[in-house]
Structure formats: structure tokens, C-alpha cells
Design a protein around this motif. Structure first.
Motif, PDB file in Angstrom:
ATOM      1  N   GLY A  62       3.549  -3.698   6.109  1.00 21.37           N
ATOM      2  CA  GLY A  62       4.102  -2.634   5.255  1.00 21.37           C
ATOM      3  C   GLY A  62       2.981  -1.872   4.574  1.00 21.37           C
ATOM      4  N   TYR A  63       1.983  -2.643   4.016  1.00 23.90           N
ATOM      5  CA  TYR A  63       0.868  -1.950   3.345  1.00 23.90           C
ATOM      6  C   TYR A  63       0.133  -1.046   4.330  1.00 23.90           C
ATOM      7  CZ  TYR A  63       1.580  -5.385  -0.404  1.00 23.90           C
ATOM      8  OH  TYR A  63       2.116  -6.144  -1.375  1.00 23.90           O
ATOM      9  N   LEU A  64      -0.062  -1.552   5.545  1.00 24.79           N
ATOM     10  CA  LEU A  64      -0.781  -0.771   6.561  1.00 24.79           C
ATOM     11  C   LEU A  64      -0.019   0.541   6.856  1.00 24.79           C
ATOM     12  CD1 LEU A  64      -3.168  -0.745   8.532  1.00 24.79           C
ATOM     13  CD2 LEU A  64      -1.621  -1.739  10.248  1.00 24.79           C
ATOM     14  N   PHE A  65       1.319   0.393   7.011  1.00 33.14           N
ATOM     15  CA  PHE A  65       2.137   1.572   7.300  1.00 33.14           C
ATOM     16  C   PHE A  65       2.038   2.588   6.145  1.00 33.14           C
ATOM     17  CE2 PHE A  65       6.414   3.653   6.916  1.00 33.14           C
ATOM     18  CZ  PHE A  65       6.262   4.519   7.999  1.00 33.14           C
ATOM     19  N   ALA A  66       2.139   2.090   4.887  1.00 37.79           N
ATOM     20  CA  ALA A  66       2.060   2.993   3.725  1.00 37.79           C
ATOM     21  C   ALA A  66       0.706   3.703   3.679  1.00 37.79           C
ATOM     22  CB  ALA A  66       2.295   2.209   2.442  1.00 37.79           C
ATOM     23  N   THR A  67      -0.368   2.950   4.051  1.00 36.60           N
ATOM     24  CA  THR A  67      -1.709   3.568   4.049  1.00 36.60           C
ATOM     25  C   THR A  67      -1.783   4.693   5.079  1.00 36.60           C
ATOM     26  OG1 THR A  67      -2.556   1.396   3.526  1.00 36.60           O
ATOM     27  CG2 THR A  67      -4.177   3.040   4.195  1.00 36.60           C
ATOM     28  N   ILE A  68      -1.231   4.437   6.283  1.00 37.85           N
ATOM     29  CA  ILE A  68      -1.262   5.483   7.329  1.00 37.85           C
ATOM     30  C   ILE A  68      -0.506   6.718   6.854  1.00 37.85           C
ATOM     31  CG2 ILE A  68      -0.448   6.060   9.655  1.00 37.85           C
ATOM     32  CD1 ILE A  68      -0.995   3.112  10.397  1.00 37.85           C
ATOM     33  N   VAL A  69       0.677   6.488   6.236  1.00 38.46           N
ATOM     34  CA  VAL A  69       1.473   7.636   5.764  1.00 38.46           C
ATOM     35  C   VAL A  69       0.689   8.408   4.698  1.00 38.46           C
ATOM     36  CG1 VAL A  69       3.587   8.342   4.589  1.00 38.46           C
ATOM     37  CG2 VAL A  69       3.681   6.559   6.324  1.00 38.46           C
ATOM     38  N   THR A  70       0.022   7.688   3.768  1.00 38.92           N
ATOM     39  CA  THR A  70      -0.748   8.368   2.712  1.00 38.92           C
ATOM     40  C   THR A  70      -1.879   9.200   3.324  1.00 38.92           C
ATOM     41  OG1 THR A  70      -0.341   6.451   1.328  1.00 38.92           O
ATOM     42  CG2 THR A  70      -1.979   8.015   0.532  1.00 38.92           C
ATOM     43  N   ILE A  71      -2.637   8.573   4.265  1.00 39.88           N
ATOM     44  CA  ILE A  71      -3.768   9.308   4.845  1.00 39.88           C
ATOM     45  C   ILE A  71      -3.284  10.538   5.618  1.00 39.88           C
ATOM     46  CG2 ILE A  71      -5.630   9.163   6.566  1.00 39.88           C
ATOM     47  CD1 ILE A  71      -6.019   6.243   5.632  1.00 39.88           C
ATOM     48  N   SER A  72      -2.192  10.351   6.400  1.00 37.94           N
ATOM     49  CA  SER A  72      -1.745  11.525   7.157  1.00 37.94           C
ATOM     50  C   SER A  72      -1.207  12.589   6.209  1.00 37.94           C
ATOM     51  CB  SER A  72      -0.732  11.156   8.250  1.00 37.94           C
ATOM     52  OG  SER A  72       0.455  10.720   7.644  1.00 37.94           O
ATOM     53  N   GLY A  73      -0.629  12.184   5.059  1.00 35.27           N
ATOM     54  CA  GLY A  73      -0.181  13.170   4.053  1.00 35.27           C
ATOM     55  C   GLY A  73      -1.367  13.964   3.538  1.00 35.27           C
ATOM     56  N   VAL A  74      -2.445  13.234   3.214  1.00 33.35           N
ATOM     57  CA  VAL A  74      -3.640  13.919   2.701  1.00 33.35           C
ATOM     58  C   VAL A  74      -4.146  14.919   3.742  1.00 33.35           C
ATOM     59  CG1 VAL A  74      -6.071  13.563   2.082  1.00 33.35           C
ATOM     60  CG2 VAL A  74      -4.298  12.078   1.129  1.00 33.35           C
ATOM     61  N   VAL A  75      -4.210  14.455   4.998  1.00 35.02           N
ATOM     62  CA  VAL A  75      -4.754  15.321   6.044  1.00 35.02           C
ATOM     63  C   VAL A  75      -3.837  16.525   6.315  1.00 35.02           C
ATOM     64  CG1 VAL A  75      -5.370  15.444   8.493  1.00 35.02           C
ATOM     65  CG2 VAL A  75      -6.074  13.476   7.112  1.00 35.02           C
ATOM     66  N   PHE A  76      -2.548  16.236   6.575  1.00 29.60           N
ATOM     67  CA  PHE A  76      -1.671  17.329   7.016  1.00 29.60           C
ATOM     68  C   PHE A  76      -1.153  18.214   5.883  1.00 29.60           C
ATOM     69  CE2 PHE A  76      -1.043  14.313  10.632  1.00 29.60           C
ATOM     70  CZ  PHE A  76      -1.656  15.105  11.579  1.00 29.60           C
ATOM     71  N   LEU A  77      -0.895  17.574   4.710  1.00 30.72           N
ATOM     72  CA  LEU A  77      -0.288  18.366   3.636  1.00 30.72           C
ATOM     73  C   LEU A  77      -1.312  18.903   2.654  1.00 30.72           C
ATOM     74  CD1 LEU A  77       2.988  16.553   2.477  1.00 30.72           C
ATOM     75  CD2 LEU A  77       2.747  18.829   3.423  1.00 30.72           C
ATOM     76  N   MET A  99       3.283  10.666   1.008  1.00 33.02           N
ATOM     77  CA  MET A  99       2.441  11.675   1.664  1.00 33.02           C
ATOM     78  C   MET A  99       1.764  12.596   0.653  1.00 33.02           C
ATOM     79  SD  MET A  99       4.355  12.912   5.125  1.00 33.02           S
ATOM     80  CE  MET A  99       3.009  13.751   5.909  1.00 33.02           C
ATOM     81  N   THR A 100       2.468  12.892  -0.446  1.00 35.19           N
ATOM     82  CA  THR A 100       1.864  13.800  -1.436  1.00 35.19           C
ATOM     83  C   THR A 100       1.034  13.014  -2.447  1.00 35.19           C
ATOM     84  OG1 THR A 100       3.905  13.676  -2.700  1.00 35.19           O
ATOM     85  CG2 THR A 100       3.648  15.576  -1.255  1.00 35.19           C
ATOM     86  N   THR A 101       0.809  11.727  -2.167  1.00 30.74           N
ATOM     87  CA  THR A 101      -0.003  10.809  -3.000  1.00 30.74           C
ATOM     88  C   THR A 101       0.552  10.628  -4.398  1.00 30.74           C
ATOM     89  OG1 THR A 101      -1.549  12.439  -3.909  1.00 30.74           O
ATOM     90  CG2 THR A 101      -2.125  11.499  -1.777  1.00 30.74           C
ATOM     91  N   LEU A 102       1.865  10.908  -4.569  1.00 29.26           N
ATOM     92  CA  LEU A 102       2.463  10.659  -5.888  1.00 29.26           C
ATOM     93  C   LEU A 102       2.678   9.164  -6.101  1.00 29.26           C
ATOM     94  CD1 LEU A 102       5.062  13.546  -6.173  1.00 29.26           C
ATOM     95  CD2 LEU A 102       3.046  13.186  -7.599  1.00 29.26           C
ATOM     96  N   GLY A 103       3.195   8.507  -5.031  1.00 27.67           N
ATOM     97  CA  GLY A 103       3.409   7.064  -5.029  1.00 27.67           C
ATOM     98  C   GLY A 103       3.962   6.491  -6.321  1.00 27.67           C
ATOM     99  N   PHE A 104       5.211   6.755  -6.637  1.00 28.47           N
ATOM    100  CA  PHE A 104       5.783   6.277  -7.900  1.00 28.47           C
ATOM    101  C   PHE A 104       5.795   4.744  -8.000  1.00 28.47           C
ATOM    102  CE2 PHE A 104       8.164  10.437  -7.592  1.00 28.47           C
ATOM    103  CZ  PHE A 104       7.383  11.056  -8.549  1.00 28.47           C
TER     104      PHE A 104
END
Ligand code: ADP
Ligand code: ZN
Length: 566
Positions: free
Chosen positions: A81-96, A66-71
Motif C-alpha cells: 500500500g505504501y509503495l502504491f501511495a508513493t507511486i501515485v504521489t510521484i506521478s501527481g508531482v510529475v503530471f500535475l 496526487m496533489t500532495t495534500l495527503g490529509f
């Protein structure tokens, strides 16, 4: 530090408090979202890849994505799985990374900056302003004076060069302020010094001198200056002050008058025409422990006992009231009547010993007063006073166990507690009362908020810097409309409120409504005042009223009766 606290407090007020609630709700939403993603992550990993992760690892994955660190240490290896990770990243960008900072700025930072920028202290007064009191220097004295001025509806302005102080006074204390340097002619012109009723100089002695010279070069407005060092009185007069008030000296003398009964028996507080208001301690007179009726003071001298003051409370006595030795009688009558009373009470030149605790400016002034009586005294101070060559003090910490005893607290008749630390004064009052239950304790309060504690510790009289200073200043301003007696008592003159004209004193309900009592009525035709008139006495329009009460009761009188401000 104080201003950080004030800034933080700012966020807990009004609309911002509401905004803080919104932020908390948003925080709860983010937590719920993270938890939901973590559970979904755990399920998908197990379902799609057969891998099992702990809740901590799942939350860790969600937050890094979510914080786009993605180690990249935990990753999916299939499309869902990739789709789920993309949704989590985008919602992190939007909400956080978008909504959260945006919300913080618009809900908190922007209103705060806007509020800072919006506050511009006044830099000058209206063209029409006149008759105002200009106050330079804020401390408990001027704060107490301002309360008096407000209750008497006299306009005032505080002038301060400090922007932060101006903001604090206006926002927190609701005090009228103009920002500017006290010794700048331009500033003085803008606060209309020429049209002011009075200038109150309450800065340091050198600043006061500069202020007086600057005001004098521009206008004839009277100036009252408070000086800290009694030696500076002449200099301030020279600089142009009309009234110079050496506060420590006045306070010291005042405390000393309270600590002894020797010599000056009745202490005249003020006069209204021929009417004298005086106080006299019961201690040492033949009236001690008699009832008021037995003492027959009015029959023998014509003086009226207006009130009794006992350890911090004002009472309006009936005939059965007992005159305790530690009480103070407040009397009203003529000078001749007071002299008669002094004769009745007899010569008071008995053996007396007074301890003075603290040999600063106040203690030294008390000593000088007693010296002149003369009353024997012992000064105690932990340090030698470099400014005094006249007195020799016992050197030692008065709070120490044996010092007071060695100095003779058990034999002394009075003790004056004068240090500039209220905790020390409270402690010294307690220990003096403990060592000698009959001693007369007179204490100085440096801060008004400690007056009650000093009375509770056993003081007979408490006098605070602030109220002495404010009372002297308000007497100066109002040509003695109100006098200062002791902490908690005020005698004041008011015109007759129209709604009371024609009523008797009993019907007026002045005492039940305000707690004040009538000392005297002054007839309009200039005939002698009616002193402590009976309840049947009729009040007439145009009569003057002289009243006694606590400062709060005085304020209540002003609120209750319409034209009290006169
Ligand atoms: P002011 O000049 O306003 O009276 P100061 O600070 O100069 O105020 O005077 C207070 C005096 O009280 C000081 O000389 C100080 O040494 C003295 N003092 C303070 N605490 C004690 C104590 N515990 N015992 C004796 N003297 C004390
Ligand atoms: Zn001295």
C-alpha cells in the motif's frame, strides 16, 4: 471587457488553437490516469486490508495524494500500500505539478507575452514617403474613406496616440498606423506632414483646431477638417484648415433636398465639364406612371436618363421601364437641357408638408433648408433644442402611438427621420410607412450596417453619416473624381483601360462584368462628351469614361480593368 474578449479570441487562432487541442488531450489523459488509480486503490484496499470504498472516496484519495495534500484520513497499513501511495504521489508531482504548469506556460503564456512584446507600432514613416494622406481620428467616416483610398491605391496613414487602438487597427483591420500624439510637432515631422498630400482632421472640434494650428506652423499641406458644430466653421478656417466640412449641416440639407419636390426640381449632383449629372424625383412630374418611352425625355429635352433609383436599388432602364412616382431619375445633359425639363415638368409649387423627426443638429439643418424654399414643415423632438432659437418643435416621443398622427403624417408628403439612434429611425420609418403608404421617407443611418434595414422598413432614401463624410472627403482629395449621390450610387470618372480601346461598348462587357454603366464618353480632342452612347459606339484610347454604379461595382471596375486606378 472588449479587450478581454480580444485576448481570449487570440487563444483560438492559428498555432494556439493547435496547442489548445494538445491541452485537451492531456486533460483526457489525466482523467484516465486518476480513474485507473482510483480503481487500483479500491482493489488493493479490498485485497490487502479487506476495506471497501466507494468510487467517489477512491477518486478523492487519488486526488489528495496526487496533489500532495495527503490529509491522512484514508491510509494503507502495509508495504505494498505504501509503495502504491508513493507511486501515485510521484506521478501527481510529475503530471500535475510539473508537466501541466510547464505546458500551460510554454504553450500559451509564453507565446502570448512574446506576441505582446513583439508588437511595436511604427513611430515614424520611411524617409521616402510622400503623397500620402494623413488621417487623424478613426470612426466610420474615416474607415469608409480608407476603403475608398485602398480601392484607388492612394497611400494613407492613420495617426493615433492609443497603442491599443493601433494594435487593433493593424491586426484586425489591416490599416496602416503610426502611434503618436496628433499635436506633437515631433510626431508630425516623423509622419512627414510636409510631404503629405492631405491632412484629414477628424477629431473633436477643439482637437482639430489644435491640430490645424500645429500643422500650419510646420507646413503648407492642405487640411480638410470635419466639424461637429456648424458654428465652429470659421474658427477652424482661422486655425488653418483649407476645407471645413460641417457634416451635420450637410447631412441635414441633403436629407431635406430628398424629402421635397418643391422648387428645386433637378438637383445637380456634379458636372464634368459642360456635362451635368442631375437627379430628379418622378413624383409630382407629368412623367409619373408613364413608361420611359412614353415620357420621351430624350426627344423633348436631349437629356439622357442614365439610371433609375428605387428604394435602394439602381436600375438601368429600357424603354418599357415604368417611371414610378417614388423613383428618382438620374439624368445627364447640359444645363440648358435641364432647364428645359424643368419647364416641361411645370411649376411644382404645390401644397406640401414635411415632418422632421428629431431636432438635433441634422434635423435643425433640414428645417433651415426647408424654411428657405419655403416648404412648410413640422419639427418633432422629445426635448427642446437649447442651441436653436429659430424653430419651435412639437415636444414628444415620435415613437409614441398618436404623436405622428396628430402631427399630420397622413396628410404630409414627406418625412425626414433624423434621430441619432438607428433603432428609433427604423421604427419611425416603419410607422411612417404604415400610416401613409405614399409618403416620401428620407432616413439618416448613423451606422452603415443599418442602411438595408431602413430600406426594408420602407425608406425611399437612406443617407449614412459615414458615406456622406467619406464621399465629401474623397471628393476633396481627388478633386471631384467621384460624386456622392445617395447611399448605394457612385458616379466616377476613369481613363480608358487599354484593353477596351478599339472595342465597341457591347464588346467591352463593362456592364455584365462589373454592373457599371457608361454615362458618357469624353473624346480626347475636347469635343463635347457622348452622353449615354449606344452599344455600337466604339471606345477609343485616350477617351475619358464617366460611369455610374454602386460603390461595390465601382470597386469591381477597378479590379476588372487594369489601368482603372489611372
Ligand atoms: P445630431 O445633432 O447629430 O442630429 P442629436 O442627438 O443631437 O444628433 O439629435 C437627435 C435628436 O433626436 C435629439 O434632439 C433627440 O432628442 C431626438 N430624438 C431621439 N429619439 C427621439 C424620439 N423617439 N422622438 C423624438 N425625438 C427623438
Ligand atoms: Zn432648429
Amino acid at each position: 471587457m472588449k479587450s478581454i474578449g480580444a485576448e481570449l479570441a487570440y487563444f483560438f487562432r492559428g498555432r494556439l488553437r493547435q496547442n489548445l487541442k494538445v491541452l485537451c488531450l492531456y486533460g483526457v489523459f489525466l482523467l484516465a490516469l486518476i480513474l485507473a488509480y482510483a480503481l487500483l486503490f479500491d482493489y488493493l484496499m479490498w485485497r490487502l486490508e479487506g476495506r471497501d470504498f466507494s468510487l467517489t472516496a477512491s477518486i478523492y484519495w487519488v486526488i489528495t495524494v496526487m496533489t500532495t495534500l495527503g490529509f491522512g484520513d484514508i491510509t494503507f497499513h502495509n508495504d505494498l500500500g505504501y509503495l502504491f501511495a508513493t507511486i501515485v504521489t510521484i506521478s501527481g508531482v510529475v503530471f500535475l505539478l510539473i508537466i501541466l504548469p510547464f505546458g500551460m506556460i510554454s504553450l500559451f503564456l509564453a507565446p502570448w507575452i512574446e506576441q505582446r512584446l513583439r508588437y511595436r507600432p511604427a513611430l515614424e514613416l520611411d524617409e521616402a514617403t510622400s503623397g500620402h494622406v494623413l488621417i487623424f481620428g478613426m470612426d466610420p467616416i474615416t474607415a469608409s474613406l480608407i476603403r475608398k483610398l485602398k480601392s484607388r491605391m492612394i497611400s494613407y496613414v492613420v495617426v493615433t496616440p492609443d497603442h491599443q487602438q493601433a494594435l487593433h487597427l493593424e491586426e484586425e483591420e489591416n490599416i496602416r498606423v503610426v502611434c503618436g500624439s496628433p499635436t506633437d510637432q515631433e510626431v508630425l515631422r516623423k509622419v512627414r506632414v510636409g510631404q503629405a498630400r492631405y491632412v484629414i482632421a477628424n477629431l473633436s472640434d477643439p482637437e482639430n483646431a489644435n491640430l490645424c494650428l500645429t500643422v500650419r506652423s510646420m507646413a503648407k499641406t492642405p487640411i480638410a477638417a470635419i466639424v461637429n458644430d456648424p458654428e465652429h466653421v470659421d474658427l477652424l478656417r482661422l486655425a488653418g484648415a483649407n476645407q471645413v466640412i460641417p457634416l451635420p449641416r450637410i447631412l441635414g440639407r441633403y436629407l431635406a433636398t430628398r424629402a421635397t419636390t418643391c422648387g428645386a426640381l433637378a438637383h445637380i449632383l456634379d458636372s464634368f465639364g459642360d456635362l451635368q449629372i442631375a437627379e430628379i424625383p418622378v413624383y409630382g412630374t407629368p412623367f409619373a406612371n408613364q413608361t420611359l418611352a412614353e415620357a420621351r425625355i430624350r426627344q423633348r429635352t436631349g437629356l439622357a436618363v442614365v439610371a433609375l433609383w428605387e428604394r435602394g436599388t439602381l436600375q438601368f432602364p429600357t424603354g418599357e421601364a415604368i417611371l414610378h412616382p417614388e423613383a428618382l431619375m438620374i439624368l445627364a445633359g447640359s444645363r440648358e437641357q435641364l432647364e428645359q425639363l424643368e419647364q416641361l415638368a411645370g411649376d411644382q409649387s404645390r401644397e406640401e408638408l414635411v415632418l422632421i423627426l428629431g431636432h438635433g443638429r441634422v434635423g435643425c439643418a433640414s428645417a433651415k433648408f426647408l424654411e428657405r424654399k419655403p416648404v412648410p414643415f413640422i419639427l418633432i423632438d422629445q426635448l427642446a433644442n437649447p442651441d436653436c432659437a429659430d424653430h419651435v418643435a412639437v415636444i414628444g416621443d415620435a415613437t409614441g402611438r398618436y404623436l405622428l398622427k396628430q402631427a399630420g403624417i397622413e396628410q404630409a408628403q414627406g418625412v425626414i427621420v433624423t434621430t441619432n439612434n438607428d433603432n428609433t429611425n427604423i421604427f419611425l420609418t416603419l410607422s411612417s410607412r404604415h400610416s401613409n403608404p405614399h409618403i416620401r421617407i428620407v432616413a439618416r443611418a448613423n451606422d452603415d450596417t443599418n442602411v438595408e434595414q431602413l430600406y426594408a422598413a420602407g425608406a425611399d432614401f437612406v443617407v449614412s453619416n459615414a458615406s456622406v463624410g467619406a464621399s465629401i472627403l474623397s471628393n476633396v482629395l481627388e478633386s471631384k473624381e467621384s460624386v456622392f449621390l445617395t447611399e448605394g450610387i457612385s458616379v466616377f470618372r476613369r481613363p480608358m483601360p487599354p484593353e477596351l480601346a478599339g472595342k465597341t461598348i457591347g464588346e467591352s462587357e463593362i456592364r455584365p462584368l462589373t454592373g457599371c454603366s457608361i454615362v458618357a464618353l469624353e473624346p480626347a480632342d475636347g469635343s463635347p462628351p457622348l452622353i449615354v452612347p449606344p452599344p455600337e459606339q466604339q471606345l477609343q484610347a485616350n477617351m475619358g469614361l464617366i460611369l455610374i454604379g454602386s460603390p461595390q461595382q465601382e470597386a469591381l471596375f477597378a479590379e476588372t480593368f487594369s489601368t482603372a486606378a489611372g
